[in-house]
Write a protein that holds these residues in place. Structure first.
Motif, mmCIF file in Angstrom:
data_model
loop_
_atom_site.group_PDB
_atom_site.id
_atom_site.type_symbol
_atom_site.label_atom_id
_atom_site.label_comp_id
_atom_site.label_asym_id
_atom_site.label_seq_id
_atom_site.Cartn_x
_atom_site.Cartn_y
_atom_site.Cartn_z
ATOM 1 N N CYS A 137 -36.947 50.039 15.596
ATOM 2 C CA CYS A 137 -36.332 49.323 14.474
ATOM 3 C C CYS A 137 -36.015 47.893 14.900
ATOM 4 O O CYS A 137 -35.928 47.588 16.099
ATOM 5 C CB CYS A 137 -35.068 50.034 13.986
ATOM 6 S SG CYS A 137 -33.722 50.106 15.206
ATOM 7 N N ASP A 150 -33.414 44.432 14.530
ATOM 8 C CA ASP A 150 -32.114 43.943 14.091
ATOM 9 C C ASP A 150 -32.300 42.647 13.304
ATOM 10 O O ASP A 150 -33.425 42.112 13.188
ATOM 11 C CB ASP A 150 -31.138 43.782 15.263
ATOM 12 C CG ASP A 150 -31.469 42.636 16.226
ATOM 13 O OD1 ASP A 150 -32.268 41.743 15.878
ATOM 14 O OD2 ASP A 150 -30.911 42.632 17.342
ATOM 15 N N SER A 151 -31.210 42.140 12.737
ATOM 16 C CA SER A 151 -31.291 40.979 11.845
ATOM 17 C C SER A 151 -31.700 39.708 12.571
ATOM 18 O O SER A 151 -32.150 38.749 11.938
ATOM 19 C CB SER A 151 -29.943 40.772 11.148
ATOM 20 O OG SER A 151 -28.913 40.555 12.105
ATOM 21 N N ASP A 177 -34.851 41.026 17.013
ATOM 22 C CA ASP A 177 -35.112 41.819 18.211
ATOM 23 C C ASP A 177 -35.609 43.205 17.809
ATOM 24 O O ASP A 177 -35.141 43.793 16.819
ATOM 25 C CB ASP A 177 -33.855 41.962 19.068
ATOM 26 C CG ASP A 177 -33.485 40.675 19.789
ATOM 27 O OD1 ASP A 177 -34.331 39.760 19.856
ATOM 28 O OD2 ASP A 177 -32.339 40.584 20.281
ATOM 29 N N TYR A 181 -36.067 47.164 18.868
ATOM 30 C CA TYR A 181 -35.531 48.237 19.703
ATOM 31 C C TYR A 181 -36.546 49.379 19.680
ATOM 32 O O TYR A 181 -36.878 49.909 18.613
ATOM 33 C CB TYR A 181 -34.187 48.722 19.159
ATOM 34 C CG TYR A 181 -33.105 47.661 19.198
ATOM 35 C CD1 TYR A 181 -32.060 47.727 20.122
ATOM 36 C CD2 TYR A 181 -33.142 46.566 18.327
ATOM 37 C CE1 TYR A 181 -31.083 46.741 20.167
ATOM 38 C CE2 TYR A 181 -32.173 45.577 18.382
ATOM 39 C CZ TYR A 181 -31.150 45.665 19.293
ATOM 40 O OH TYR A 181 -30.191 44.691 19.350
ATOM 41 N N VAL A 187 -35.554 46.686 24.549
ATOM 42 C CA VAL A 187 -35.265 45.688 23.521
ATOM 43 C C VAL A 187 -36.123 44.450 23.780
ATOM 44 O O VAL A 187 -36.080 43.880 24.884
ATOM 45 C CB VAL A 187 -33.778 45.297 23.520
ATOM 46 C CG1 VAL A 187 -33.481 44.368 22.337
ATOM 47 C CG2 VAL A 187 -32.892 46.545 23.452
ATOM 48 N N CYS A 193 -32.128 53.727 14.454
ATOM 49 C CA CYS A 193 -31.869 52.874 13.296
ATOM 50 C C CYS A 193 -30.574 52.129 13.553
ATOM 51 O O CYS A 193 -29.814 52.467 14.471
ATOM 52 C CB CYS A 193 -31.809 53.691 11.998
ATOM 53 S SG CYS A 193 -30.373 54.787 11.845
ATOM 54 N N ILE A 194 -30.318 51.111 12.735
ATOM 55 C CA ILE A 194 -29.148 50.259 12.922
ATOM 56 C C ILE A 194 -28.290 50.284 11.663
ATOM 57 O O ILE A 194 -28.798 50.250 10.543
ATOM 58 C CB ILE A 194 -29.573 48.816 13.249
ATOM 59 C CG1 ILE A 194 -30.323 48.773 14.587
ATOM 60 C CG2 ILE A 194 -28.362 47.877 13.291
ATOM 61 C CD1 ILE A 194 -30.974 47.435 14.881
ATOM 62 N N LEU A 222 -26.294 50.974 17.066
ATOM 63 C CA LEU A 222 -27.649 51.474 17.215
ATOM 64 C C LEU A 222 -27.543 52.989 17.296
ATOM 65 O O LEU A 222 -26.970 53.540 18.238
ATOM 66 C CB LEU A 222 -28.297 50.923 18.487
ATOM 67 C CG LEU A 222 -29.705 51.451 18.787
ATOM 68 C CD1 LEU A 222 -30.729 50.894 17.797
ATOM 69 C CD2 LEU A 222 -30.106 51.134 20.224
ATOM 70 N N ILE A 247 -24.415 44.763 16.145
ATOM 71 C CA ILE A 247 -25.658 44.233 15.598
ATOM 72 C C ILE A 247 -25.791 44.655 14.144
ATOM 73 O O ILE A 247 -25.147 45.603 13.683
ATOM 74 C CB ILE A 247 -26.885 44.726 16.394
ATOM 75 C CG1 ILE A 247 -26.896 46.260 16.496
ATOM 76 C CG2 ILE A 247 -26.920 44.097 17.770
ATOM 77 C CD1 ILE A 247 -28.114 46.833 17.195
ATOM 78 N N ALA A 248 -26.605 43.924 13.418
ATOM 79 C CA ALA A 248 -26.889 44.251 12.018
ATOM 80 C C ALA A 248 -28.373 44.547 11.879
ATOM 81 O O ALA A 248 -29.201 44.017 12.633
ATOM 82 C CB ALA A 248 -26.495 43.084 11.108
ATOM 83 N N PRO A 249 -28.744 45.376 10.913
ATOM 84 C CA PRO A 249 -30.156 45.709 10.752
ATOM 85 C C PRO A 249 -30.934 44.616 10.040
ATOM 86 O O PRO A 249 -30.380 43.873 9.221
ATOM 87 C CB PRO A 249 -30.122 46.977 9.896
ATOM 88 C CG PRO A 249 -28.888 46.800 9.056
ATOM 89 C CD PRO A 249 -27.897 46.112 9.947
#
Length: 296
Positions: free
Chosen positions: A216, A218-219, A222, A224, A235, A258-259, A264, A281-283
């Motif tokens: 997945c 992140d915003s 990056d 993962y 990452v 998933c985020i 995570l 972190i944000a997705p």
């Protein structure tokens, strides 16, 4: 670097996979050997959302609020190194779960059987992109897998053939499609154009350890990547450079992630757990779509 702290949100799951963040601390997971889709709340309460049969392998949230599931038909790895087979196997398909009802929205996937849908995500065009790992249980005679796209009316099109076991799949912030190629330890990236086949991929990154499974973004862009047999999550930045490796407990086998909620979420499949890493972190906002019809 000190490994980030994590907590076990839920335990006793039947080979959890394919987590999807639902909001308010809740995560949906498929249970391959439990043959069901479950909701796990922040306090660990687990609620069955649908009994799926087969071997559910991945999930994605649609804009209609339904959860769409890649079901491989009844196959899973085991701690002993062998395979678990469902008592009533079937050819793999894509299922829709809403209001406790389960329907099939895509069967008869492209190419020769067996079809073993592995993971899935919605694209910018609203179609559902699905990796089909094909006959991964027969590695000596492994044939190329496929990527299929399922339209809103249920029409299915093969958009790529991918050797060496296509697995996790996700659209990146650059609009390209990222696919884990497990047996080469590579993350492939495809340029994406509406209505066209995907063409030839490039290698975005090659894992230093483990086999890439679910993944997945992140915003911040990056990526993962769960290294399932490497017992870690790698990452990568937007250029494909390894930024960090997050170790997980030995034997856990992290299969997908998933985020949400700053965390995570990672499925520890072999130990039957859902873990949450507090990473602040944000997705990356996910594309969504909906598929009509289906048979219950």
């Amino acid at each position: 670097m000190t490994a980030p702290a994590f907590r076990i949100v839920a335990d006793g799951l039947g080979f959890p996979e394919g987590p999807t963040h639902l909001g308010d601390g809740a995560v949906a997971v498929v249970e391959m050997q439990g043959q069901r889709l479950a909701r796990v709340d922040e306090d660990g309460t687990t609620t069955v959302l649908g009994k799926l049969g087969g071997g559910p392998n991945g999930s994605a949230l649609g804009r209609d609020g339904a959860l769409y599931v890649a079901n491989n038909g009844g196959l899973s790895a085991t701690r002993s190194g062998g395979y678990w087979h469902a008592p009533e196997p079937f050819d793999g398909c894509v299922q829709r779960v809403a209001g406790g009802q389960v329907s099939v929205v895509a069967a008869g996937l492209p190419g020769p059987p067996p079809h073993r849908p592995n993971d899935l995500c919605f694209g910018p065009d609203g179609r559902l992109y699905v990796t089909d790992s094909h006959n991964w249980e027969d590695l000596r005679n492994l044939r190329p897998g496929r990527i299929a796209a399922v339209a809103a009316d249920g029409a299915v099109t093969q958009v790529a053939e991918v050797p060496a076991m296509p697995n996790g799949i996700a659209f990146g912030p650059d609009g390209r499609l990222y696919v884990a190629q497990s047996l080469t330890r590579s993350i492939l990236v495809f340029d994406w154009t509406p209505g066209a086949s995907l063409g030839d991929p490039k290698v975005f990154a090659k894992l230093p350890s483990g086999s890439p499974d679910g993944m997945c973004f992140d915003s911040g862009g990056d990526l993962y990547v769960c290294a399932s047999v490497g017992h870690c999550v790698h990452v990568y930045d937007a250029g494909g450079t390894l930024k960090q490796t997050i170790d997980v407990p030995a034997g856990a086998q992290p299969t997908n992630c998933c985020i949400g909620d700053g965390r995570l979420y990672v499925t520890f499949s072999m130990t039957g757990r859902l873990a949450a890493y507090e990473l602040a972190i944000a997705p990356l906002p996910l594309y969504q779509g909906a598929i009509d019809g289906g048979n219950s």
